[in-house]
Design a protein around this motif. Structure first.
Motif, PDB file in Angstrom:
ATOM      1  N   TRP B 192       0.925  -1.062   0.050  1.00  0.00           N
ATOM      2  CA  TRP B 192       0.136   0.009   0.066  1.00  0.00           C
ATOM      3  C   TRP B 192       1.016   1.195   0.069  1.00  0.00           C
ATOM      4  O   TRP B 192       0.502   2.252  -0.788  1.00  0.00           O
ATOM      5  CB  TRP B 192      -0.803   0.066   1.095  1.00  0.00           C
ATOM      6  CG  TRP B 192      -1.773   1.127   1.500  1.00  0.00           C
ATOM      7  CD1 TRP B 192      -3.162   1.326   0.766  1.00  0.00           C
ATOM      8  CD2 TRP B 192      -1.559   2.099   2.032  1.00  0.00           C
ATOM      9  NE1 TRP B 192      -3.686   2.494   1.143  1.00  0.00           N
ATOM     10  CE2 TRP B 192      -2.809   3.061   1.878  1.00  0.00           C
ATOM     11  CE3 TRP B 192      -0.677   2.666   3.050  1.00  0.00           C
ATOM     12  CZ2 TRP B 192      -2.922   4.370   2.537  1.00  0.00           C
ATOM     13  CZ3 TRP B 192      -0.963   3.975   3.629  1.00  0.00           C
ATOM     14  CH2 TRP B 192      -1.906   4.820   3.514  1.00  0.00           C
ATOM     15  N   ARG B 194       4.002   1.431  -1.035  1.00  0.00           N
ATOM     16  CA  ARG B 194       4.773   1.627  -2.183  1.00  0.00           C
ATOM     17  C   ARG B 194       3.666   1.802  -3.499  1.00  0.00           C
ATOM     18  O   ARG B 194       4.219   1.758  -4.416  1.00  0.00           O
ATOM     19  CB  ARG B 194       5.789   0.677  -2.386  1.00  0.00           C
ATOM     20  CG  ARG B 194       6.945   0.933  -1.210  1.00  0.00           C
ATOM     21  CD  ARG B 194       7.859  -0.374  -1.256  1.00  0.00           C
ATOM     22  NE  ARG B 194       8.675  -0.253  -0.132  1.00  0.00           N
ATOM     23  CZ  ARG B 194       9.819   0.774  -0.008  1.00  0.00           C
ATOM     24  NH1 ARG B 194      10.089   1.359  -1.127  1.00  0.00           N
ATOM     25  NH2 ARG B 194      10.585   0.729   0.927  1.00  0.00           N
ATOM     26  N   GLY B 195       2.379   1.567  -3.382  1.00  0.00           N
ATOM     27  CA  GLY B 195       1.901   1.485  -4.643  1.00  0.00           C
ATOM     28  C   GLY B 195       1.848   0.362  -5.483  1.00  0.00           C
ATOM     29  O   GLY B 195       1.783   0.086  -6.683  1.00  0.00           O
ATOM     30  N   TRP B 196       2.265  -0.848  -4.937  1.00  0.00           N
ATOM     31  CA  TRP B 196       2.258  -2.176  -5.284  1.00  0.00           C
ATOM     32  C   TRP B 196       0.821  -2.740  -5.538  1.00  0.00           C
ATOM     33  O   TRP B 196      -0.145  -2.338  -5.061  1.00  0.00           O
ATOM     34  CB  TRP B 196       3.032  -3.145  -4.680  1.00  0.00           C
ATOM     35  CG  TRP B 196       4.681  -2.703  -4.818  1.00  0.00           C
ATOM     36  CD1 TRP B 196       5.389  -1.742  -5.618  1.00  0.00           C
ATOM     37  CD2 TRP B 196       5.386  -3.134  -3.904  1.00  0.00           C
ATOM     38  NE1 TRP B 196       6.518  -1.627  -5.134  1.00  0.00           N
ATOM     39  CE2 TRP B 196       6.842  -2.422  -4.205  1.00  0.00           C
ATOM     40  CE3 TRP B 196       5.804  -4.146  -2.867  1.00  0.00           C
ATOM     41  CZ2 TRP B 196       7.994  -2.875  -3.587  1.00  0.00           C
ATOM     42  CZ3 TRP B 196       6.960  -4.567  -2.211  1.00  0.00           C
ATOM     43  CH2 TRP B 196       8.121  -3.971  -2.653  1.00  0.00           C
ATOM     44  N   PHE B 199      -2.429  -2.124  -4.792  1.00  0.00           N
ATOM     45  CA  PHE B 199      -2.899  -0.725  -4.572  1.00  0.00           C
ATOM     46  C   PHE B 199      -2.031   0.068  -5.664  1.00  0.00           C
ATOM     47  O   PHE B 199      -1.658   1.144  -5.575  1.00  0.00           O
ATOM     48  CB  PHE B 199      -2.167  -0.346  -3.097  1.00  0.00           C
ATOM     49  CG  PHE B 199      -2.668  -1.238  -2.120  1.00  0.00           C
ATOM     50  CD1 PHE B 199      -3.784  -1.094  -1.467  1.00  0.00           C
ATOM     51  CD2 PHE B 199      -1.861  -2.181  -1.614  1.00  0.00           C
ATOM     52  CE1 PHE B 199      -4.454  -1.939  -0.361  1.00  0.00           C
ATOM     53  CE2 PHE B 199      -2.327  -3.136  -0.449  1.00  0.00           C
ATOM     54  CZ  PHE B 199      -3.611  -2.754  -0.032  1.00  0.00           C
ATOM     55  N   ARG B 200      -1.938  -0.550  -6.934  1.00  0.00           N
ATOM     56  CA  ARG B 200      -1.331   0.027  -7.886  1.00  0.00           C
ATOM     57  C   ARG B 200      -1.831   1.495  -8.167  1.00  0.00           C
ATOM     58  O   ARG B 200      -1.101   2.417  -8.684  1.00  0.00           O
ATOM     59  CB  ARG B 200      -1.204  -0.897  -9.136  1.00  0.00           C
ATOM     60  CG  ARG B 200      -0.256  -0.314 -10.148  1.00  0.00           C
ATOM     61  CD  ARG B 200       0.310  -1.133 -11.320  1.00  0.00           C
ATOM     62  NE  ARG B 200       1.451  -2.008 -10.947  1.00  0.00           N
ATOM     63  CZ  ARG B 200       1.480  -3.269 -11.178  1.00  0.00           C
ATOM     64  NH1 ARG B 200       0.960  -3.679 -12.211  1.00  0.00           N
ATOM     65  NH2 ARG B 200       2.480  -3.883 -10.799  1.00  0.00           N
ATOM     66  N   ARG B 202      -3.141   3.514  -6.733  1.00  0.00           N
ATOM     67  CA  ARG B 202      -2.775   4.762  -5.756  1.00  0.00           C
ATOM     68  C   ARG B 202      -1.822   5.430  -6.198  1.00  0.00           C
ATOM     69  O   ARG B 202      -1.616   6.501  -5.870  1.00  0.00           O
ATOM     70  CB  ARG B 202      -2.279   4.102  -4.258  1.00  0.00           C
ATOM     71  CG  ARG B 202      -2.755   4.787  -3.095  1.00  0.00           C
ATOM     72  CD  ARG B 202      -2.363   3.913  -1.722  1.00  0.00           C
ATOM     73  NE  ARG B 202      -2.029   5.139  -0.881  1.00  0.00           N
ATOM     74  CZ  ARG B 202      -0.897   5.490  -0.500  1.00  0.00           C
ATOM     75  NH1 ARG B 202       0.022   4.773  -1.097  1.00  0.00           N
ATOM     76  NH2 ARG B 202      -0.619   6.431   0.470  1.00  0.00           N
ATOM     77  N   ALA B 203      -0.691   4.699  -6.613  1.00  0.00           N
ATOM     78  CA  ALA B 203       0.512   5.214  -7.253  1.00  0.00           C
ATOM     79  C   ALA B 203       0.388   6.252  -8.274  1.00  0.00           C
ATOM     80  O   ALA B 203       0.958   7.198  -8.732  1.00  0.00           O
ATOM     81  CB  ALA B 203       1.441   4.360  -7.755  1.00  0.00           C
ATOM     82  N   ARG B 204      -0.682   6.083  -8.939  1.00  0.00           N
ATOM     83  CA  ARG B 204      -1.215   6.918 -10.015  1.00  0.00           C
ATOM     84  C   ARG B 204      -2.235   8.234  -9.811  1.00  0.00           C
ATOM     85  O   ARG B 204      -2.824   8.629 -10.377  1.00  0.00           O
ATOM     86  CB  ARG B 204      -1.961   6.166 -11.184  1.00  0.00           C
ATOM     87  CG  ARG B 204      -0.998   4.925 -11.914  1.00  0.00           C
ATOM     88  CD  ARG B 204      -1.623   4.576 -13.224  1.00  0.00           C
ATOM     89  NE  ARG B 204      -3.051   3.994 -12.950  1.00  0.00           N
ATOM     90  CZ  ARG B 204      -3.142   2.856 -12.775  1.00  0.00           C
ATOM     91  NH1 ARG B 204      -2.037   1.919 -13.039  1.00  0.00           N
ATOM     92  NH2 ARG B 204      -4.312   2.351 -12.652  1.00  0.00           N
ATOM     93  N   ARG B 205      -2.089   8.312  -8.172  1.00  0.00           N
ATOM     94  CA  ARG B 205      -2.930   9.432  -7.916  1.00  0.00           C
ATOM     95  C   ARG B 205      -2.256  10.411  -7.104  1.00  0.00           C
ATOM     96  O   ARG B 205      -2.049  10.854  -6.137  1.00  0.00           O
ATOM     97  CB  ARG B 205      -4.216   8.936  -6.729  1.00  0.00           C
ATOM     98  CG  ARG B 205      -5.136   8.213  -7.340  1.00  0.00           C
ATOM     99  CD  ARG B 205      -5.949   7.419  -6.412  1.00  0.00           C
ATOM    100  NE  ARG B 205      -6.770   6.427  -6.778  1.00  0.00           N
ATOM    101  CZ  ARG B 205      -7.580   5.418  -5.977  1.00  0.00           C
ATOM    102  NH1 ARG B 205      -7.225   5.496  -4.860  1.00  0.00           N
ATOM    103  NH2 ARG B 205      -7.953   4.676  -6.689  1.00  0.00           N
ATOM    104  N   ARG B 209      -1.709  12.498  -3.110  1.00  0.00           N
ATOM    105  CA  ARG B 209      -0.304  12.644  -2.354  1.00  0.00           C
ATOM    106  C   ARG B 209      -0.014  14.042  -2.077  1.00  0.00           C
ATOM    107  O   ARG B 209       0.134  14.729  -0.961  1.00  0.00           O
ATOM    108  CB  ARG B 209       0.796  12.050  -3.074  1.00  0.00           C
ATOM    109  CG  ARG B 209       2.004  11.730  -2.157  1.00  0.00           C
ATOM    110  CD  ARG B 209       3.168  10.977  -3.056  1.00  0.00           C
ATOM    111  NE  ARG B 209       2.697   9.785  -3.591  1.00  0.00           N
ATOM    112  CZ  ARG B 209       3.178   9.151  -4.450  1.00  0.00           C
ATOM    113  NH1 ARG B 209       4.223   9.618  -5.111  1.00  0.00           N
ATOM    114  NH2 ARG B 209       2.759   7.985  -4.912  1.00  0.00           N
TER     115      ARG B 209
END
Lengths: 190, 311
Positions: B192, B194-196, B199-200, B202-205, B209
């Motif tokens: 979560w 690291r956006g893996w 939860f991928r 999440r990393a594109r949001r 952040r």
């Protein structure tokens, strides 16, 4: 991580550390569980009467199981060697139980000698058994079965003070008794 | 089945020893307390505690203490310890703990003596002797006098062996269960963080952040520097959303790249105006006036929501 200037700095690092710790603990505990399973299988095998060898690094419980196996087969010297390797510091209760069982085995062997009328080997065995009971009781003064059986052994071969004990650095049990009440076995009461 | 290792000294029995002889130099009194002096059996541990009251400055000489080991053929000394009780009422107090173990196998109740001891105390110049008196107790047999044969007549009755027991595996099991539960949880937390997967998304949001950074900045200080830092965080989020550097004139490009932001067009333009005021006009106050921090955060929340909608 590209975090803001006021962010708690080590979140990733803390997470990584926790992960590593949990993984290490899991590996260690799995090794522990596997070792326990292996040890208990060994103990079960010895109890079932299989002549299984134990390694140099065996835990006290395994040594005790091996010693018990040997005692039941009248291999008292090998059993004693195994018992002496159980450390009193690590496993006082196991060592006390092992010494007690060893003394019982010696006492039973002595009683067989007595039945056959061989007084001398019986006396020697009883003296060793008394010493083993005492060592078990020194580790656990509340070991009632050891008290009982020591009392039995004491009535077979009594302790007596050394005559003219001068420099008595000697252990009292190794002293020659003045008198033994060996024939006091009430067999075939009138 | 088992009793406590040592019979605790019962204060019921205290032999107060008037010690006029020993009091000659330094030692004032010696009091001996032991357990109940009867009903003791073979193998019992006996803890005797001697309280020595001496002139201040006197100390028990270690060399005069008995060494653990056999005392007589039926009595062992298990341990010896001296405790310094400090000075009270102008007298030094010392407690000597002597743990004995009796191995006498009596045929009938019998009185036995633990022999007396003489300890030496010294204050550097003088020495004094403290006599710990003998302690008498009654030991009793465990069995009948004529309790020879067991029921079947096969020699005297013996208590049975202690059977070997299996290794206690609870510690390993508990540790395995604990770490086995913690590890997946930590792995999920890390994924979560690291956006893996899973939860991928999440990393594109980037706005989520940016919003978090801006909120922290504005809450911690709330001054002009924090406001500019918050603006910067959103700039980076716009850059990330558009996939290129976005300046004030590029809003249409941004809206083409992220159609979900279209309903927010007016607010986004207001953001770029405020940003221009703050960074190129170097007039942060005017920028704050144009887009107050609360409005900035509100915009951030709506951008975050839109970004989440867009997937």
């Amino acid at each position: 991580m590209t975090t803001g200037p006021l962010r708690f700095p080590g979140r990733s690092a803390v997470l990584r550390l926790l992960l590593a710790a949990a993984a290490a603990l899991l590996v260690l505990s799995l090794v522990m569980v596997l070792r326990d399973v292996r040890d208990n299988r060994l103990i079960g095998g010895l109890a079932a009467g299989r002549d299984l060898a134990v390694g140099d690094t065996a835990v006290p419980e395994v040594r005790f199981a091996r010693a018990h196996f040997l005692m039941q087969r009248d291999r008292l010297d090998e059993a004693r060697a195994e018992v002496e390797r159980i450390s009193a510091a690590d496993a006082a209760a196991v060592r006390a139980a092992a010494l007690y069982d060893l003394a019982n085995a010696g006492l039973r062997a002595a009683l067989e000698h007595l039945e056959a009328g061989r007084i001398d080997p019986a006396t020697a065995l009883i003296r060793i058994a008394k010493d083993d009971y005492r060592r078990a009781l020194a580790l656990d003064p509340g070991f009632w079965d050891a008290k009982h059986n020591l009392d039995v052994a004491m009535r077979l071969v009594r302790d007596f003070p050394e005559v003219g004990s001068g420099e008595d650095e000697q252990r009292p049990d190794t002293a020659k008794p003045l008198w033994t009440d060996l024939p006091g076995l009430p067999r075939g009461l009138p | 089945m088992r009793t406590p290792a040592a019979l605790v000294p019962a204060l019921a029995l205290i032999l107060l020893v008037a010690a006029p002889a020993a009091a000659a130099a330094g030692v004032r009194s010696v009091t001996l307390a032991g357990p109940r002096p009867f009903g003791l059996f073979i193998g019992d541990a006996i803890l005797l505690e001697a309280d020595i009251v001496a002139d201040p400055g006197f100390r028990v000489m270690t060399a005069s203490l008995p060494r653990p080991g056999p005392v007589t053929y039926w009595l062992d000394l298990r341990s010896v310890a001296v405790e310094d009780g400090g000075v009270r009422d102008g007298a030094g107090h010392h407690r000597v703990r002597l743990e004995y173990q009796t191995f006498y196998a009596p045929l009938e109740p019998r009185a036995l003596d633990i022999p007396s001891l003489t300890l030496t105390l010294n204050d550097g110049a003088r020495s004094a002797e403290a006599v710990i008196p003998a302690w008498t107790f009654l030991t009793s047999p465990l069995r009948e006098l004529r309790s020879g044969a067991g029921g079947d007549g096969g020699g005297p009755y013996l208590r049975p062996d202690v059977p070997p027991r299996p290794v206690d595996g609870t510690v390993g099991m508990l540790a395995a269960a604990g770490s086995g539960t913690a590890l997946p949880l930590l792995l999920a937390l890390n994924a979560w963080h690291r956006g893996w997967w899973p939860f991928r998304a999440r990393a594109r949001r980037p706005f989520m952040r940016a919003l978090r950074v801006a909120r922290l900045d504005l809450q911690m200080t709330g001054d002009a520097g924090a406001y500019r830092a918050a603006l910067l965080a959103f700039h980076r989020a716009f850059d990330a959303a558009a996939g290129r550097r976005v300046l004030g004139d590029d809003v249409p490009v941004l809206l083409d790249a992220v159609p979900a932001f279209r309903p927010l067009r007016a607010d986004i333009e207001r953001f770029f105006e405020a940003s221009r005021l703050a960074f190129f006009g170097a007039d942060t106050a005017a920028a704050i006036d144009r887009l107050p921090p609360a409005a900035l955060l509100a915009l951030g929340r709506r951008l975050t929501a839109a970004e989440r909608e867009a997937g």
